[in-house]
Structures are given as structure tokens and as C-alpha cells.
Write an enzyme that holds these catalytic residues in place. Structure first.
Site, PDB file in Angstrom:
ATOM      1  N   ASP A  83       0.831  -1.207   0.000  1.00  0.00           N
ATOM      2  CA  ASP A  83       0.000   0.000   0.000  1.00  0.00           C
ATOM      3  C   ASP A  83       0.864   1.255   0.000  1.00  0.00           C
ATOM      4  OD1 ASP A  83      -2.748  -1.033   0.117  1.00  0.00           O
ATOM      5  OD2 ASP A  83      -2.115  -1.897   2.033  1.00  0.00           O
ATOM      6  N   MET A 115      -1.990   4.581  -3.913  1.00  0.00           N
ATOM      7  CA  MET A 115      -2.979   5.556  -3.426  1.00  0.00           C
ATOM      8  C   MET A 115      -2.293   6.910  -3.446  1.00  0.00           C
ATOM      9  SD  MET A 115      -4.557   3.181  -0.437  1.00  0.00           S
ATOM     10  CE  MET A 115      -3.145   2.085  -0.525  1.00  0.00           C
ATOM     11  N   GLY A 123      -6.687   4.388   3.313  1.00  0.00           N
ATOM     12  CA  GLY A 123      -5.898   5.265   4.183  1.00  0.00           C
ATOM     13  C   GLY A 123      -5.318   4.534   5.369  1.00  0.00           C
ATOM     14  N   GLY A 137      -5.277   0.560   7.697  1.00  0.00           N
ATOM     15  CA  GLY A 137      -5.667  -0.834   7.871  1.00  0.00           C
ATOM     16  C   GLY A 137      -6.604  -0.933   9.070  1.00  0.00           C
ATOM     17  N   GLY A 159      -9.809  -4.422   1.953  1.00  0.00           N
ATOM     18  CA  GLY A 159     -10.250  -3.672   3.122  1.00  0.00           C
ATOM     19  C   GLY A 159     -11.243  -4.436   3.980  1.00  0.00           C
ATOM     20  N   GLY A 160     -10.858  -4.664   5.218  1.00  0.00           N
ATOM     21  CA  GLY A 160     -11.785  -5.256   6.191  1.00  0.00           C
ATOM     22  C   GLY A 160     -12.088  -6.725   6.006  1.00  0.00           C
ATOM     23  N   GLY A 186      -5.053  -7.608   5.591  1.00  0.00           N
ATOM     24  CA  GLY A 186      -4.002  -6.930   6.356  1.00  0.00           C
ATOM     25  C   GLY A 186      -4.059  -7.318   7.813  1.00  0.00           C
TER      26      GLY A 186
END
Ligand code: DX5
Ligand code: ZN
Length: 226
Positions: A33, A66, A139, A141, A173-174, A194
Site C-alpha cells: 500500500d 494511493m 488510508g 488498515g 479492506g476489512g 491486512g
């Protein structure tokens, strides 16, 4: 199902060991990332750190940019990446950007924030090797997965299949053991994980094994359904 551990919440003081643990635990990709403090508030690392990790592992590198104006940095990242992912929100000429990533001999990925509709990438599915559906606002983890992102992934899956494309869907994500089945049902090919790998109760290998087992079970159940 491919699993792509993200080092974002790993122990950066022991980064090489953390990466080796992911490889030994059966990861398929390493997810990196890169954040610039502009497209997203946080700042992480750039090509120097990724280059250092190249010497530590043979895992394919799934680099998630990003950053604003990703086109300015394609050369630096393309030579380190197996898959290079750019956000459609910061790439007005996304068709050209994806083509120029592929021209460098690297797989091209396009990412969508939770607030970005499928329509934003519909016209470039044929130029993308993967579409990354963000299930959190990028943005940091450790955030919770936004369920609506999985509905978006499902719509994308249908579009990709209807067109007979080989484009893969990555969910970022998540992702956790408890929602892996929903990600599988939504048609994901790759799961970024992550904190569920680096900050969960077990070892990196145990956590990866638990995620893989959940994915395999969910696949088997889907197949059994009429
Ligand atoms: C978020 C990053 C993700 C993040 C995933 O901005 O793009 O790759 O590291 O971490 P978890 O799995 O903890 O949400
Ligand atoms: Zn990511």
C-alpha cells in the site's frame, strides 16, 4: 481464491521477517500500500522499501498506488510490480494509464473507492487484468468492511462474465474470516488481508490458513447450491 496479505499493519521494524512469514504461510501475492498524504491522508512507503523487499521474497508484488497523478510514477513502480493498481478517481485518462502499465509488461489493475460507481470502470474492463473493489475508504488498515462494496463487486462480476473477460476481482479492506464467505459469494478472485493476517490472534501462517479454509468452504457451499 488468491490471498494477498497487506503489510500495512505489519511490524515495520521486522518487515523482512513479516514478509517471509507470509510467503511461508502460503500467500499468493504480497499487497503493498503506497500512500502519499494527498490522495489519502496517510503516508507509507515508496519504491525504495519495495525494492528492498524484492530481495526478501519471490511472492508476486501487488502494488496499490494511493497517490495523485500516478502516471508520473509508473516507471519507478512498474519495474517492481507484478500487478500495478491505480485509482480511477485520480486517473482521468485511465484507459491510457492501464495500457501504458501493460506495455511495461506488468499486469494492470484499476481501483474503485467505496463511493465510486461501477460505471467509472465499465469502459476499461477489457484493459484491466484486475479490478480492485475497495471495501473501506483507503488510508488505514484495520477498518470494518462496508457491505455495500460487496454488492458492487457482484455487479462487476456479472459484467465481466457477460463479456467473457478474464479480468479478476480483488477485494481490499476489512476482509476477515467472518466475511470471507460473503466475498466469495460476491465473486472475488483475490482477497487482500491486512490486519486479519498481521494483527489477529494466531501466527501469520495460522491466520492465512484460517482465511483459506473459510474461502474453500464457502466455494464448496456455492458449488453445492443449485
Ligand atoms: C487500505 C489499504 C488496504 C489495507 C487492508 O487503505 O488499501 O490494503 O491495508 O488492511 P485491512 O485488511 O486491515 O483492512
Ligand atoms: Zn490496499
Amino acid at each position: 481464491m488468491k490471498l494477498a496479505p497487506s503489510i500495512l499493519t505489519a511490524d515495520f521494524g521486522r518487515l523482512a521477517d513479516e514478509v517471509r512469514a507470509a510467503e511461508a504461510g502460503g500467500a499468493d501475492y504480497l499487497h503493498l500500500d503506497v500512500m502519499d498524504g494527498r490522495f489519502v491522508p496517510n503516508i507509507t512507503f515508496g519504491p525504495l522499501v519495495i525494492e528492498a523487499l524484492r530481495k526478501v521474497t519471490r511472492l508476486p508484488f501487488d502494488i496499490h498506488l494511493m497517490i495523485v497523478e500516478p502516471e508520473r510514477h509508473l516507471d519507478a513502480f512498474a519495474e517492481l510490480a507484478d500487478i500495478l493498481n491505480v485509482h480511477v478517481e485520480v486517473s482521468p485518462h485511465i484507459h491510457r494509464t492501464l495500457e501504458s502499465i501493460r506495455r511495461r509488461g506488468v499486469r494492470a489493475g484499476v481501483c474503485l473507492n467505496p463511493g465510486t460507481p461501477v460505471a467509472a470502470v465499465e469502459e476499461v474492463l477489457g484493459e484491466a487484468d484486475q479490478v480492485m473493489v475497495m471495501a473501506v475508504n483507503p488510508g488505514w488498515g484495520g477498518q470494518a468492511l462496508i457491505p455495500r462494496a460487496l454488492e458492487k463487486a457482484e455487479r462487476l462480476r456479472r459484467l465481466i462474465d457477460e463479456r467473457g473477460l478474464a479480468t479478476e476481482i480483488e477485494i481490499d479492506g476489512g476482509v476477515k474470516v467472518s466475511n470471507v464467505a460473503a466475498c466469495v459469494a460476491a465473486g472475488a478472485d483475490v482477497l487482500v488481508c491486512g490486519s486479519s493476517v498481521y494483527n489477529a490472534d494466531g501466527s501469520v501462517a495460522e491466520n492465512l490458513a484460517a482465511l483459506r479454509a473459510a474461502a474453500e468452504q464457502a466455494r464448496a457451499e456455492l458449488v453445492r447450491k443449485p
